[in-house]
Design an enzyme around this catalytic site. Structure first.
Site, short mmCIF file in Angstrom:
data_model
loop_
_atom_site.label_atom_id
_atom_site.label_comp_id
_atom_site.label_asym_id
_atom_site.label_seq_id
_atom_site.Cartn_x
_atom_site.Cartn_y
_atom_site.Cartn_z
N HIS A 34 0.83 -1.21 0.00
CA HIS A 34 0.00 0.00 0.00
C HIS A 34 0.87 1.26 0.00
CE1 HIS A 34 0.85 0.99 4.20
NE2 HIS A 34 0.63 -0.29 4.49
N GLU B 98 -1.84 -6.87 8.32
CA GLU B 98 -0.46 -6.73 8.76
C GLU B 98 -0.27 -7.47 10.08
OE1 GLU B 98 2.56 -6.67 8.37
OE2 GLU B 98 3.12 -4.61 7.86
#
Length: 195
Positions: free
Chosen positions: A9, A79
């Site tokens: 990202h 994550e």
């Protein structure tokens, strides 16, 4: 045979200052949106047959900006859960624990329970298993975060999860994981949009 197209990202406020950002759901910065949008031509040039992304806002926004708005959110692409180290930099943690590294030290509970590198590796194994059947048809895009993608790369190569420490990965970059003579290999790594 297709490849895994890995996209980290774009920048967030915390990634810009290198804070551990696991389960805190931050948006992209304006620069992060630019980084993501700049990857769109690279994604458009690929034959992507399936796309998965982390459920985090920063990953979903990146997926949309690169042209993968239909990416399926996968919990296993979240994550690393940093537990009590969430929102802190490595430098800050090392003031209390000299030599600390996310790859080698236990993650202590905080607002979330945290998880071990082996647990992250197990999640990555499930992502690879979910993606692998589609590679016969073309590329599978995975939009997620720095540490989880580094672990995923290690597991793709058959290495222990903690070997992800060897693969630096900047925001707004792409990587490809593929095959050579039937063996899993890196085909590109940490490629910025202008490369």
């Amino acid at each position: 045979m297709g490849e895994l197209l890995i996209l980290r990202h774009g920048e967030t406020e915390w990634s810009r200052v290198r804070k551990h950002t696991g389960r805190t759901d931050l948006p992209l910065t304006p620069r992060g949106e630019e980084e993501a949008a700049a990857l769109a031509p690279r994604v458009a040039a690929r034959h992507v047959v399936r796309a998965f992304c982390s459920p985090a806002l920063r990953a979903r926004t990146t997926a949309r900006l690169v042209g993968l708005g239909d990416a399926e959110p996968l919990e296993d692409l979240w994550e690393w859960d940093y537990g009590g180290y969430e929102g802190r930099t490595t430098a800050e943690i090392r003031q209390e624990i000299p030599g600390w590294a996310v790859w080698t030290h236990e993650i202590v509970p905080g607002r979330t329970p945290g998880e071990s590198v082996e647990a992250v590796g197990a999640r990555c194994d499930r992502v690879i298993a979910a993606a692998r059947p589609f590679l016969a048809e073309g590329d599978v895009a995975l939009v997620a975060h720095g540490h989880v993608l580094r672990v995923l790369a290690a597991r793709w190569l058959g290495l222990p999860a903690d070997h992800g420490r060897l693969f630096a990965l900047r925001t707004g970059t792409t990587c490809t994981l593929g095959f050579e003579h039937g063996r899993e290999v890196f085909t590109s790594w940490n490629v910025p949009p202008d490369a």
